[in-house]
Scaffold this motif. Sequence first.
Motif, PDB file in Angstrom:
ATOM      1  N   ARG A  30       0.830  -1.209   0.000  1.00  0.00           N
ATOM      2  CA  ARG A  30       0.000   0.000   0.000  1.00  0.00           C
ATOM      3  C   ARG A  30       0.866   1.260   0.000  1.00  0.00           C
ATOM      4  O   ARG A  30       0.536   2.243  -0.657  1.00  0.00           O
ATOM      5  N   LYS A  31       1.976   1.233   0.726  1.00  0.00           N
ATOM      6  CA  LYS A  31       2.882   2.379   0.755  1.00  0.00           C
ATOM      7  C   LYS A  31       3.543   2.583  -0.611  1.00  0.00           C
ATOM      8  O   LYS A  31       3.742   3.712  -1.055  1.00  0.00           O
ATOM      9  N   LEU A  32       3.861   1.483  -1.274  1.00  0.00           N
ATOM     10  CA  LEU A  32       4.513   1.545  -2.582  1.00  0.00           C
ATOM     11  C   LEU A  32       3.541   1.832  -3.729  1.00  0.00           C
ATOM     12  O   LEU A  32       3.978   2.126  -4.843  1.00  0.00           O
ATOM     13  N   LYS A  33       2.260   1.730  -3.479  1.00  0.00           N
ATOM     14  CA  LYS A  33       1.263   1.804  -4.549  1.00  0.00           C
ATOM     15  C   LYS A  33       1.442   2.995  -5.491  1.00  0.00           C
ATOM     16  O   LYS A  33       1.418   2.803  -6.720  1.00  0.00           O
ATOM     17  N   PHE A  82      -2.498  -3.480  -6.048  1.00  0.00           N
ATOM     18  CA  PHE A  82      -1.628  -2.681  -5.192  1.00  0.00           C
ATOM     19  C   PHE A  82      -2.380  -1.966  -4.075  1.00  0.00           C
ATOM     20  O   PHE A  82      -1.763  -1.380  -3.191  1.00  0.00           O
ATOM     21  N   SER A  83      -3.703  -2.057  -4.091  1.00  0.00           N
ATOM     22  CA  SER A  83      -4.489  -1.609  -2.933  1.00  0.00           C
ATOM     23  C   SER A  83      -4.418  -2.655  -1.827  1.00  0.00           C
ATOM     24  O   SER A  83      -4.637  -2.342  -0.661  1.00  0.00           O
ATOM     25  N   LYS A 132      15.817   3.285  -4.873  1.00  0.00           N
ATOM     26  CA  LYS A 132      15.746   1.908  -5.363  1.00  0.00           C
ATOM     27  C   LYS A 132      14.844   1.068  -4.458  1.00  0.00           C
ATOM     28  O   LYS A 132      14.789   1.272  -3.251  1.00  0.00           O
ATOM     29  N   LEU A 133      14.137   0.122  -5.091  1.00  0.00           N
ATOM     30  CA  LEU A 133      13.345  -0.815  -4.312  1.00  0.00           C
ATOM     31  C   LEU A 133      14.278  -1.637  -3.435  1.00  0.00           C
ATOM     32  O   LEU A 133      15.360  -2.038  -3.871  1.00  0.00           O
ATOM     33  N   VAL A 138      10.852  -5.812  -3.097  1.00  0.00           N
ATOM     34  CA  VAL A 138      10.789  -6.780  -4.188  1.00  0.00           C
ATOM     35  C   VAL A 138      10.073  -8.049  -3.728  1.00  0.00           C
ATOM     36  O   VAL A 138       9.243  -8.606  -4.454  1.00  0.00           O
ATOM     37  N   ALA A 139      10.360  -8.497  -2.514  1.00  0.00           N
ATOM     38  CA  ALA A 139       9.695  -9.699  -1.992  1.00  0.00           C
ATOM     39  C   ALA A 139       8.187  -9.471  -1.864  1.00  0.00           C
ATOM     40  O   ALA A 139       7.390 -10.333  -2.244  1.00  0.00           O
ATOM     41  N   ALA A 140       7.782  -8.328  -1.358  1.00  0.00           N
ATOM     42  CA  ALA A 140       6.352  -8.037  -1.195  1.00  0.00           C
ATOM     43  C   ALA A 140       5.660  -7.947  -2.555  1.00  0.00           C
ATOM     44  O   ALA A 140       4.575  -8.517  -2.748  1.00  0.00           O
TER      45      ALA A 140
END
Length: 185
Positions: A30-33, A82-83, A132-133, A138-140
Motif C-alpha cells: 500500500r505504501k509503494l502503490k 496494489f491496494s 531503489k526498491l 521486491v519480496a512483497a
Amino acid sequence: MTPSTKPTPEHFELQREFFRIDAATVARIRKLKPRLMAYAAKTLETLFDHLASNPEVGDYFEISDNTRYLRDGMLAHCDLVFSARFDPKYYDAVDQMGLRHSKLDYPSHAYSSAYANLMAGLFRQGMETGPKLSAEDVAAITRVSIYDMELTIAAFFRHQLDKQAALYADTEKVRDMMTQQRLAS
C-alpha cells in the motif's frame, strides 16, 4: 475442493498465509502503490508491442482498440492489486479477468507472460528511478503479484473446465434425445 468449486474466504486467507502475505506485506504494498502505479502505467505503454508478431495471439493485438482496452484493464487491475485489500471486490475482479481470458480462448501462457513482463518492467523502473526498491519491497511485490497471477490463472482454468462440462452435458442431452428417437421409431 474440486477444480470447479469457487474458493471460500477462508480458503483465500489460507492461500495468502501460504504466500506469506501478512500485515507487513500488505502495508508495504500500500505504501509503494503510488510508485508502482506510475511504473505500471509506463510499462504498459509498450508491454503489448511484441505480441502483435506472435502467431498465437497477434490477431488480437493488431487492433489498437483491443490493446487500449487490455492496457486500461490491466492498469485498473494493478490498482486493485496494489491496494492489497483482498476483499470480495478484488476476488470478483480476479474471477472476471479469468472468465474474460477464458472466453478469448488463447493459451494461458499468453496471460502469464504479459504478467511476467509487467513485473519485469516494475522491477526495472524500481531499480533505475527514485529510491531503489529494497529486497523487502521486491519480496512483497513478488508475493502479491504471483498470488494475483495464480488466482487469475486458476479462474481461467476453472472457467475452461466449466465450459467443457457444459459442452459435455449438452452432448449427452443430444445423445439421449437421439437414443429416445431411435427407440420410439
